[in-house]
Design an enzyme around this catalytic site. Structure first.
Site, PDB file in Angstrom:
ATOM      1  N   ILE A 181     -66.517 -19.174 -20.842  1.00  0.00           N
ATOM      2  CA  ILE A 181     -66.115 -18.851 -19.473  1.00  0.00           C
ATOM      3  C   ILE A 181     -64.600 -18.874 -19.418  1.00  0.00           C
ATOM      4  O   ILE A 181     -63.973 -19.868 -19.799  1.00  0.00           O
ATOM      5  CB  ILE A 181     -66.695 -19.843 -18.444  1.00  0.00           C
ATOM      6  CG1 ILE A 181     -68.214 -19.695 -18.335  1.00  0.00           C
ATOM      7  CG2 ILE A 181     -66.061 -19.610 -17.070  1.00  0.00           C
ATOM      8  CD1 ILE A 181     -68.851 -20.646 -17.325  1.00  0.00           C
ATOM      9  N   GLU A 182     -64.020 -17.763 -18.987  1.00  0.00           N
ATOM     10  CA  GLU A 182     -62.584 -17.678 -18.746  1.00  0.00           C
ATOM     11  C   GLU A 182     -62.351 -17.986 -17.271  1.00  0.00           C
ATOM     12  O   GLU A 182     -62.667 -17.187 -16.387  1.00  0.00           O
ATOM     13  CB  GLU A 182     -62.057 -16.282 -19.097  1.00  0.00           C
ATOM     14  CG  GLU A 182     -62.070 -15.966 -20.570  1.00  0.00           C
ATOM     15  CD  GLU A 182     -60.868 -16.527 -21.310  1.00  0.00           C
ATOM     16  OE1 GLU A 182     -59.977 -17.084 -20.630  1.00  0.00           O
ATOM     17  OE2 GLU A 182     -60.817 -16.416 -22.537  1.00  0.00           O
ATOM     18  N   VAL A 183     -61.801 -19.156 -16.997  1.00  0.00           N
ATOM     19  CA  VAL A 183     -61.688 -19.683 -15.640  1.00  0.00           C
ATOM     20  C   VAL A 183     -60.417 -19.185 -14.974  1.00  0.00           C
ATOM     21  O   VAL A 183     -59.338 -19.236 -15.568  1.00  0.00           O
ATOM     22  CB  VAL A 183     -61.689 -21.222 -15.664  1.00  0.00           C
ATOM     23  CG1 VAL A 183     -61.502 -21.789 -14.257  1.00  0.00           C
ATOM     24  CG2 VAL A 183     -62.967 -21.751 -16.302  1.00  0.00           C
TER      25      VAL A 183
END
Length: 468
Positions: A423-425
Protein backbone atom coordinates in the site's frame (compact mmCIF):
# COMPACT_ATOMS: atom_id res chain seq x y z
CA UNK A 1 10.06 5.37 -3.72
CA UNK A 2 13.11 6.33 -5.80
CA UNK A 3 15.50 9.06 -4.87
CA UNK A 4 18.83 10.81 -4.99
CA UNK A 5 18.62 14.03 -3.01
CA UNK A 6 20.76 15.73 -0.45
CA UNK A 7 24.06 14.61 -1.96
CA UNK A 8 26.09 15.12 -5.12
CA UNK A 9 24.66 13.28 -8.11
CA UNK A 10 26.66 11.51 -10.77
CA UNK A 11 24.46 11.54 -13.85
CA UNK A 12 24.52 9.08 -16.71
CA UNK A 13 24.64 11.07 -19.96
CA UNK A 14 21.28 11.33 -21.66
CA UNK A 15 20.47 12.35 -25.18
CA UNK A 16 18.81 15.74 -25.10
CA UNK A 17 15.16 15.63 -25.89
CA UNK A 18 14.61 17.03 -29.43
CA UNK A 19 12.97 20.36 -30.00
CA UNK A 20 10.21 20.85 -32.53
CA UNK A 21 11.63 20.93 -36.04
CA UNK A 22 9.91 24.01 -37.33
CA UNK A 23 11.98 27.14 -36.70
CA UNK A 24 9.02 29.06 -35.27
CA UNK A 25 8.37 26.27 -32.78
CA UNK A 26 12.04 26.22 -31.83
CA UNK A 27 12.00 29.95 -31.11
CA UNK A 28 8.80 29.65 -29.09
CA UNK A 29 10.14 26.78 -27.02
CA UNK A 30 13.41 28.60 -26.40
CA UNK A 31 11.51 31.61 -25.14
CA UNK A 32 9.36 29.48 -22.84
CA UNK A 33 12.43 27.65 -21.53
CA UNK A 34 14.22 30.91 -20.79
CA UNK A 35 11.15 32.20 -18.95
CA UNK A 36 10.91 29.03 -16.87
CA UNK A 37 14.58 29.21 -15.95
CA UNK A 38 14.09 32.75 -14.72
CA UNK A 39 11.04 31.71 -12.71
CA UNK A 40 12.94 28.92 -11.02
CA UNK A 41 15.89 31.15 -10.24
CA UNK A 42 13.51 33.65 -8.66
CA UNK A 43 11.68 30.95 -6.69
CA UNK A 44 8.45 31.65 -8.60
CA UNK A 45 7.82 28.52 -10.69
CA UNK A 46 4.08 28.03 -11.13
CA UNK A 47 2.67 25.64 -8.50
CA UNK A 48 0.15 22.86 -9.11
CA UNK A 49 -2.58 24.80 -7.31
CA UNK A 50 -3.34 28.40 -6.59
CA UNK A 51 -2.50 27.98 -2.92
CA UNK A 52 0.88 26.25 -3.31
CA UNK A 53 3.93 28.30 -2.38
CA UNK A 54 6.82 28.85 -4.75
CA UNK A 55 9.89 26.61 -4.47
CA UNK A 56 12.40 27.09 -1.69
CA UNK A 57 15.69 27.10 -3.58
CA UNK A 58 17.58 25.95 -0.47
CA UNK A 59 15.69 22.65 -0.09
CA UNK A 60 14.42 19.88 -2.39
CA UNK A 61 10.80 20.05 -3.46
CA UNK A 62 8.33 18.07 -5.55
CA UNK A 63 8.12 18.67 -9.31
CA UNK A 64 6.46 17.13 -12.36
CA UNK A 65 8.65 16.72 -15.44
CA UNK A 66 7.21 16.34 -18.94
CA UNK A 67 8.47 16.07 -22.50
CA UNK A 68 6.67 16.93 -25.77
CA UNK A 69 8.35 13.98 -27.51
CA UNK A 70 8.83 11.24 -24.89
CA UNK A 71 6.19 9.03 -23.25
CA UNK A 72 5.83 9.26 -19.49
CA UNK A 73 7.10 5.71 -18.89
CA UNK A 74 10.21 6.16 -21.02
CA UNK A 75 10.90 9.53 -19.42
CA UNK A 76 10.56 8.06 -15.91
CA UNK A 77 13.02 5.30 -16.73
CA UNK A 78 15.47 7.77 -18.24
CA UNK A 79 15.33 10.14 -15.27
CA UNK A 80 15.77 7.28 -12.81
CA UNK A 81 18.86 6.03 -14.62
CA UNK A 82 20.31 9.52 -14.42
CA UNK A 83 19.94 9.46 -10.65
CA UNK A 84 16.84 11.62 -10.25
CA UNK A 85 14.48 10.82 -7.36
CA UNK A 86 11.49 9.48 -9.32
CA UNK A 87 8.15 8.98 -7.56
CA UNK A 88 5.65 6.17 -8.15
CA UNK A 89 2.38 8.06 -8.57
CA UNK A 90 0.02 7.68 -11.50
CA UNK A 91 0.76 11.02 -13.14
CA UNK A 92 -0.22 10.79 -16.79
CA UNK A 93 0.82 14.36 -17.52
CA UNK A 94 4.42 13.92 -16.43
CA UNK A 95 6.92 12.27 -14.10
CA UNK A 96 6.83 13.32 -10.43
CA UNK A 97 10.28 13.78 -8.87
CA UNK A 98 11.88 15.11 -5.70
CA UNK A 99 14.61 17.56 -6.71
CA UNK A 100 16.38 20.81 -5.95
CA UNK A 101 15.80 23.93 -8.02
CA UNK A 102 19.28 23.45 -9.52
CA UNK A 103 18.34 19.94 -10.67
CA UNK A 104 15.12 21.32 -12.17
CA UNK A 105 17.18 23.90 -14.08
CA UNK A 106 19.29 21.14 -15.61
CA UNK A 107 16.13 19.42 -16.82
CA UNK A 108 14.90 22.64 -18.39
CA UNK A 109 18.20 22.94 -20.26
CA UNK A 110 17.51 19.45 -21.66
CA UNK A 111 14.32 20.77 -23.29
CA UNK A 112 11.90 19.39 -20.70
CA UNK A 113 9.12 21.24 -18.90
CA UNK A 114 9.22 21.29 -15.11
CA UNK A 115 6.31 22.22 -12.84
CA UNK A 116 6.71 22.79 -9.10
CA UNK A 117 4.03 21.01 -7.02
CA UNK A 118 5.02 21.52 -3.39
CA UNK A 119 7.67 21.62 -0.66
CA UNK A 120 9.37 18.63 0.93
CA UNK A 121 8.56 19.82 4.45
CA UNK A 122 5.32 20.83 6.14
CA UNK A 123 5.14 23.25 9.11
CA UNK A 124 5.64 21.61 12.52
CA UNK A 125 3.69 23.10 15.45
CA UNK A 126 6.07 24.42 18.10
CA UNK A 127 4.02 22.70 20.79
CA UNK A 128 4.70 19.28 19.25
CA UNK A 129 8.46 19.55 18.92
CA UNK A 130 9.28 18.69 22.52
CA UNK A 131 7.32 15.41 22.76
CA UNK A 132 9.57 12.64 24.07
CA UNK A 133 10.90 10.09 21.55
CA UNK A 134 9.08 11.76 18.67
CA UNK A 135 10.09 14.06 15.84
CA UNK A 136 8.49 16.21 13.15
CA UNK A 137 5.31 16.83 15.10
CA UNK A 138 4.66 13.36 16.53
CA UNK A 139 6.33 10.60 14.51
CA UNK A 140 8.01 7.97 16.72
CA UNK A 141 11.73 7.24 16.60
CA UNK A 142 13.07 3.72 16.18
CA UNK A 143 13.87 3.61 19.91
CA UNK A 144 10.32 4.70 20.71
CA UNK A 145 8.95 1.83 18.62
CA UNK A 146 11.13 -0.62 20.53
CA UNK A 147 9.91 0.76 23.85
CA UNK A 148 6.33 0.56 22.62
CA UNK A 149 6.72 -3.06 21.51
CA UNK A 150 7.96 -4.05 24.96
CA UNK A 151 5.22 -2.08 26.70
CA UNK A 152 2.55 -3.88 24.68
CA UNK A 153 3.96 -7.31 25.55
CA UNK A 154 4.30 -6.41 29.23
CA UNK A 155 0.74 -5.07 29.43
CA UNK A 156 -0.85 -7.83 27.34
CA UNK A 157 1.14 -11.08 27.72
CA UNK A 158 -1.93 -13.08 26.74
CA UNK A 159 -2.22 -11.18 23.45
CA UNK A 160 1.31 -10.34 22.29
CA UNK A 161 4.79 -11.84 21.99
CA UNK A 162 7.95 -10.07 20.86
CA UNK A 163 10.66 -11.68 18.71
CA UNK A 164 14.09 -10.52 17.58
CA UNK A 165 14.45 -11.66 13.98
CA UNK A 166 17.82 -10.15 13.02
CA UNK A 167 20.06 -7.12 13.21
CA UNK A 168 20.52 -3.86 11.35
CA UNK A 169 23.67 -3.24 9.33
CA UNK A 170 25.25 -0.99 11.96
CA UNK A 171 24.65 -3.54 14.69
CA UNK A 172 26.37 -6.26 12.65
CA UNK A 173 29.38 -3.91 12.53
CA UNK A 174 29.32 -3.29 16.31
CA UNK A 175 28.61 0.37 15.64
CA UNK A 176 25.38 0.78 17.55
CA UNK A 177 22.36 -0.07 15.44
CA UNK A 178 19.30 -2.09 16.36
CA UNK A 179 17.70 -5.49 16.51
CA UNK A 180 14.96 -6.04 13.93
CA UNK A 181 11.82 -6.74 15.93
CA UNK A 182 8.58 -8.53 15.06
CA UNK A 183 5.51 -8.48 17.27
CA UNK A 184 2.99 -11.34 17.20
CA UNK A 185 -0.54 -10.35 18.20
CA UNK A 186 -3.19 -13.01 18.76
CA UNK A 187 -5.15 -14.63 21.59
CA UNK A 188 -2.17 -16.78 22.55
CA UNK A 189 -2.73 -20.50 22.96
CA UNK A 190 -0.25 -23.38 22.97
CA UNK A 191 1.94 -23.32 19.88
CA UNK A 192 1.08 -19.76 18.84
CA UNK A 193 3.68 -17.15 17.84
CA UNK A 194 6.41 -19.72 17.26
CA UNK A 195 8.93 -19.19 14.47
CA UNK A 196 7.60 -22.31 12.80
CA UNK A 197 5.35 -23.28 9.91
CA UNK A 198 3.57 -25.90 12.06
CA UNK A 199 1.27 -23.49 13.90
CA UNK A 200 -2.45 -23.97 13.44
CA UNK A 201 -3.37 -20.34 12.79
CA UNK A 202 -2.89 -18.55 9.46
CA UNK A 203 -0.57 -15.52 9.51
CA UNK A 204 -0.89 -11.91 8.38
CA UNK A 205 2.30 -9.81 8.52
CA UNK A 206 2.32 -6.01 8.23
CA UNK A 207 5.78 -4.47 7.66
CA UNK A 208 6.58 -0.75 7.73
CA UNK A 209 9.34 1.81 7.20
CA UNK A 210 11.56 -0.34 5.00
CA UNK A 211 12.21 2.99 3.30
CA UNK A 212 13.17 5.09 6.28
CA UNK A 213 11.90 8.46 5.03
CA UNK A 214 8.34 7.16 4.49
CA UNK A 215 7.21 8.38 7.90
CA UNK A 216 3.51 7.58 7.79
CA UNK A 217 4.14 3.85 7.40
CA UNK A 218 5.78 3.31 10.79
CA UNK A 219 3.04 5.30 12.49
CA UNK A 220 0.34 3.16 10.88
CA UNK A 221 2.07 0.05 12.22
CA UNK A 222 2.19 1.63 15.70
CA UNK A 223 -1.53 2.47 15.50
CA UNK A 224 -2.43 -1.01 14.20
CA UNK A 225 -0.72 -2.64 17.19
CA UNK A 226 -2.56 -0.41 19.65
CA UNK A 227 -5.88 -0.89 17.90
CA UNK A 228 -5.68 -4.67 18.08
CA UNK A 229 -4.72 -5.03 21.74
CA UNK A 230 -7.13 -2.29 22.87
CA UNK A 231 -10.13 -3.80 21.10
CA UNK A 232 -9.81 -7.51 21.79
CA UNK A 233 -13.01 -8.54 23.54
CA UNK A 234 -14.64 -5.21 22.65
CA UNK A 235 -14.96 -5.20 18.84
CA UNK A 236 -16.35 -8.41 17.40
CA UNK A 237 -14.34 -8.38 14.18
CA UNK A 238 -11.08 -7.77 16.07
CA UNK A 239 -11.83 -10.50 18.61
CA UNK A 240 -12.66 -13.04 15.90
CA UNK A 241 -9.52 -12.15 13.93
CA UNK A 242 -7.23 -12.42 16.96
CA UNK A 243 -8.83 -15.71 18.02
CA UNK A 244 -8.16 -17.28 14.64
CA UNK A 245 -5.11 -15.55 13.13
CA UNK A 246 -1.55 -14.59 14.09
CA UNK A 247 -1.12 -10.91 13.28
CA UNK A 248 2.60 -10.18 12.95
CA UNK A 249 3.96 -6.64 12.77
CA UNK A 250 7.47 -5.47 11.81
CA UNK A 251 6.98 -1.79 12.67
CA UNK A 252 10.48 -0.65 11.64
CA UNK A 253 12.24 -2.74 8.98
CA UNK A 254 15.06 -0.21 8.56
CA UNK A 255 15.86 1.19 12.03
CA UNK A 256 19.33 2.53 11.15
CA UNK A 257 17.75 4.54 8.35
CA UNK A 258 15.04 5.84 10.69
CA UNK A 259 17.75 7.02 13.10
CA UNK A 260 19.22 9.08 10.26
CA UNK A 261 15.81 10.47 9.28
CA UNK A 262 14.87 11.44 12.85
CA UNK A 263 18.26 13.03 13.61
CA UNK A 264 16.71 16.38 12.63
CA UNK A 265 13.42 16.76 14.52
CA UNK A 266 11.93 19.51 12.34
CA UNK A 267 13.64 18.85 9.00
CA UNK A 268 13.90 15.04 8.75
CA UNK A 269 16.75 13.74 6.62
CA UNK A 270 15.49 12.25 3.34
CA UNK A 271 17.17 8.88 3.92
CA UNK A 272 15.54 6.05 1.97
CA UNK A 273 18.16 3.30 2.27
CA UNK A 274 19.86 1.53 5.16
CA UNK A 275 23.13 2.76 6.70
CA UNK A 276 25.56 0.45 4.89
CA UNK A 277 28.76 2.42 4.21
CA UNK A 278 29.31 2.55 0.46
CA UNK A 279 31.54 5.57 -0.01
CA UNK A 280 28.61 7.86 -0.84
CA UNK A 281 27.79 11.05 1.02
CA UNK A 282 24.47 12.35 2.29
CA UNK A 283 21.44 10.24 1.45
CA UNK A 284 23.49 8.37 -1.15
CA UNK A 285 24.57 6.19 1.78
CA UNK A 286 23.21 2.66 1.91
CA UNK A 287 21.28 0.01 0.01
CA UNK A 288 17.62 0.08 -1.05
CA UNK A 289 16.21 -2.83 0.95
CA UNK A 290 13.19 -3.02 -1.34
CA UNK A 291 15.44 -3.84 -4.29
CA UNK A 292 17.70 -6.24 -2.36
CA UNK A 293 15.59 -9.40 -2.02
CA UNK A 294 16.79 -12.66 -3.49
CA UNK A 295 13.87 -12.82 -5.94
CA UNK A 296 14.51 -11.15 -9.32
CA UNK A 297 17.31 -9.03 -7.88
CA UNK A 298 18.53 -6.73 -10.65
CA UNK A 299 22.05 -5.27 -10.68
CA UNK A 300 20.83 -2.57 -13.09
CA UNK A 301 18.39 -0.95 -10.63
CA UNK A 302 20.86 1.74 -9.63
CA UNK A 303 24.48 2.63 -9.02
CA UNK A 304 25.89 2.96 -5.52
CA UNK A 305 24.85 6.53 -4.74
CA UNK A 306 21.37 6.39 -6.28
CA UNK A 307 18.26 5.77 -4.21
CA UNK A 308 17.44 2.42 -5.82
CA UNK A 309 20.90 0.90 -5.44
CA UNK A 310 20.10 -2.83 -5.01
CA UNK A 311 23.27 -3.76 -3.16
CA UNK A 312 26.34 -5.75 -4.18
CA UNK A 313 24.34 -8.95 -4.54
CA UNK A 314 20.89 -10.41 -3.91
CA UNK A 315 20.11 -10.52 -0.20
CA UNK A 316 23.38 -8.79 0.66
CA UNK A 317 21.94 -6.79 3.57
CA UNK A 318 21.37 -8.16 7.08
CA UNK A 319 17.95 -6.51 7.26
CA UNK A 320 16.89 -8.28 4.04
CA UNK A 321 18.18 -11.64 5.23
CA UNK A 322 16.47 -11.21 8.60
CA UNK A 323 13.10 -10.46 7.00
CA UNK A 324 13.31 -13.27 4.46
CA UNK A 325 14.42 -15.82 7.06
CA UNK A 326 11.63 -14.76 9.39
CA UNK A 327 8.92 -14.93 6.74
CA UNK A 328 10.15 -18.32 5.51
CA UNK A 329 10.02 -19.58 9.10
CA UNK A 330 6.32 -18.82 9.64
CA UNK A 331 4.72 -19.31 6.20
CA UNK A 332 4.35 -22.66 4.45
CA UNK A 333 5.74 -22.83 0.92
CA UNK A 334 2.92 -23.78 -1.48
CA UNK A 335 4.30 -22.51 -4.78
CA UNK A 336 6.58 -24.26 -7.29
CA UNK A 337 9.78 -22.37 -8.03
CA UNK A 338 8.79 -21.35 -11.57
CA UNK A 339 7.62 -17.72 -11.75
CA UNK A 340 4.36 -18.57 -13.48
CA UNK A 341 3.42 -21.73 -11.60
CA UNK A 342 0.45 -21.07 -9.32
CA UNK A 343 0.36 -21.42 -5.55
CA UNK A 344 -2.19 -24.00 -4.43
CA UNK A 345 -5.61 -23.39 -2.92
CA UNK A 346 -4.20 -24.83 0.32
CA UNK A 347 -2.08 -21.67 0.75
CA UNK A 348 -2.67 -19.69 3.93
CA UNK A 349 -1.39 -16.29 4.96
CA UNK A 350 -1.11 -12.76 3.62
CA UNK A 351 1.62 -10.11 3.71
CA UNK A 352 1.61 -6.31 3.45
CA UNK A 353 4.46 -3.84 3.18
CA UNK A 354 3.61 -0.17 3.67
CA UNK A 355 5.23 2.54 1.58
CA UNK A 356 4.46 6.13 0.64
CA UNK A 357 3.19 7.95 -1.27
CA UNK A 358 0.83 7.48 -4.26
CA UNK A 359 -2.53 6.10 -3.03
CA UNK A 360 -2.01 2.70 -4.63
CA UNK A 361 -2.87 -0.90 -3.71
CA UNK A 362 -0.19 -2.93 -5.52
CA UNK A 363 -0.40 -6.69 -6.04
CA UNK A 364 2.09 -9.12 -7.65
CA UNK A 365 4.00 -9.06 -9.78
CA UNK A 366 5.95 -5.82 -9.55
CA UNK A 367 8.93 -6.91 -11.65
CA UNK A 368 6.94 -7.61 -14.82
CA UNK A 369 3.66 -6.67 -16.49
CA UNK A 370 2.85 -10.35 -17.08
CA UNK A 371 -0.01 -11.56 -14.91
CA UNK A 372 0.87 -13.70 -11.91
CA UNK A 373 -0.58 -17.23 -12.05
CA UNK A 374 -2.94 -16.49 -9.11
CA UNK A 375 -3.92 -13.15 -10.64
CA UNK A 376 -7.70 -13.45 -10.18
CA UNK A 377 -7.51 -14.09 -6.44
CA UNK A 378 -4.63 -11.64 -5.92
CA UNK A 379 -6.55 -8.85 -7.62
CA UNK A 380 -9.76 -9.66 -5.73
CA UNK A 381 -8.05 -9.04 -2.39
CA UNK A 382 -6.48 -5.79 -3.65
CA UNK A 383 -9.88 -4.66 -4.93
CA UNK A 384 -11.46 -5.44 -1.56
CA UNK A 385 -8.77 -3.33 0.10
CA UNK A 386 -9.68 -0.48 -2.24
CA UNK A 387 -13.29 -0.54 -1.06
CA UNK A 388 -12.08 1.11 2.14
CA UNK A 389 -9.01 3.14 1.26
CA UNK A 390 -10.23 4.11 -2.25
CA UNK A 391 -6.72 3.70 -3.65
CA UNK A 392 -6.02 2.68 -7.24
CA UNK A 393 -5.39 -1.05 -7.79
CA UNK A 394 -2.33 -1.80 -9.94
CA UNK A 395 0.28 -4.46 -10.65
CA UNK A 396 3.46 -4.54 -12.71
CA UNK A 397 4.68 -1.07 -13.62
CA UNK A 398 1.32 0.57 -12.97
CA UNK A 399 1.41 1.88 -16.53
CA UNK A 400 4.40 4.15 -15.86
CA UNK A 401 7.37 1.88 -16.62
CA UNK A 402 8.14 1.78 -12.88
CA UNK A 403 9.12 -1.78 -11.99
CA UNK A 404 10.39 -3.01 -8.62
CA UNK A 405 12.55 -6.12 -9.07
CA UNK A 406 13.95 -7.39 -5.80
CA UNK A 407 10.95 -6.14 -3.77
CA UNK A 408 9.72 -7.98 -0.68
CA UNK A 409 6.09 -8.39 -1.79
CA UNK A 410 7.22 -10.15 -4.97
CA UNK A 411 9.70 -12.25 -2.97
CA UNK A 412 7.08 -13.69 -0.63
CA UNK A 413 4.69 -14.52 -3.46
CA UNK A 414 7.31 -15.71 -5.95
CA UNK A 415 9.15 -17.97 -3.49
CA UNK A 416 6.50 -19.06 -0.97
CA UNK A 417 3.21 -18.47 -2.78
CA UNK A 418 1.93 -16.14 -0.06
CA UNK A 419 0.03 -13.15 -1.52
CA UNK A 420 2.17 -10.06 -0.95
CA UNK A 421 0.84 -6.51 -1.23
CA UNK A 422 2.12 -2.96 -1.07
CA UNK A 423 0.00 0.00 0.00
CA UNK A 424 1.38 3.37 -1.05
CA UNK A 425 -0.04 5.69 1.61
CA UNK A 426 -0.92 9.33 0.98
CA UNK A 427 -2.11 11.57 -1.86
CA UNK A 428 -0.05 13.18 -4.60
CA UNK A 429 -0.75 16.74 -3.43
CA UNK A 430 -1.74 18.75 -0.32
CA UNK A 431 -0.05 18.92 3.08
CA UNK A 432 -0.72 15.18 3.44
CA UNK A 433 1.35 14.25 0.38
CA UNK A 434 5.01 13.41 0.12
CA UNK A 435 7.39 11.56 2.38
CA UNK A 436 6.98 14.04 5.22
CA UNK A 437 3.25 14.73 5.63
CA UNK A 438 2.04 16.80 8.57
CA UNK A 439 1.49 14.51 11.55
CA UNK A 440 -2.15 15.59 11.66
CA UNK A 441 -2.62 13.62 8.43
CA UNK A 442 -2.23 10.34 10.31
CA UNK A 443 -5.88 10.41 11.39
CA UNK A 444 -7.10 10.32 7.80
CA UNK A 445 -4.49 7.73 6.74
CA UNK A 446 -5.61 5.50 9.60
CA UNK A 447 -9.34 5.83 8.93
CA UNK A 448 -8.86 4.97 5.27
CA UNK A 449 -6.53 2.01 5.76
CA UNK A 450 -7.78 0.25 8.90
CA UNK A 451 -10.39 -1.73 6.96
CA UNK A 452 -7.79 -2.61 4.34
CA UNK A 453 -5.60 -4.11 7.09
CA UNK A 454 -8.60 -6.04 8.42
CA UNK A 455 -9.34 -7.27 4.89
CA UNK A 456 -5.84 -8.73 4.56
CA UNK A 457 -5.98 -10.26 8.01
CA UNK A 458 -9.29 -11.95 7.26
CA UNK A 459 -8.09 -13.15 3.84
CA UNK A 460 -5.16 -15.01 5.45
CA UNK A 461 -7.33 -18.06 6.14
CA UNK A 462 -7.95 -18.79 2.45
CA UNK A 463 -6.46 -16.24 0.07
CA UNK A 464 -6.92 -18.31 -3.11
CA UNK A 465 -10.52 -19.55 -3.07
CA UNK A 466 -10.70 -19.98 -6.85
CA UNK A 467 -7.09 -21.05 -7.41
CA UNK A 468 -6.91 -18.79 -10.45
Amino acid sequence: MHGDTGHPTTEVPMTRFPYFRRSRARRLLAAVTTTMLLLISAGLMMPSSATAAGPDTSEPGYWVVASPTTAVGELADNLSKRGYDVMEGLSRDGVPILATAAQAQRLLRDGLSVRYTGPLYQPVPVSAQAAADTYYGGYHTAAAHETHNQQVVTAHPELAALKTIGQSWLKTQNRGGHDIQALCITKITTGDCALSTTGSKPKFTLMAQMHARELATGELAYMWIDYLVANYGKVGAVTTLMDTTELWVIPIANPDGVDIVSSNSTRPVSQRKNAHDNGCSGTGLGVDLNRNSSYHWDVNQGTKCTETYPGASAGSEPETRAIQTFLASIYRDTKPAADFSAATTATTGTFLTLHSYAELNIYPYGWTNSLAPNNTDLKTIATNMAKSNKYTVVHGDGGLNYFAPGATDDWIYGTLGVPGYTIEVGPSSSSCSGFFPAYSCMASFWSRNLSAFMTLGTAAAKPYPTGS
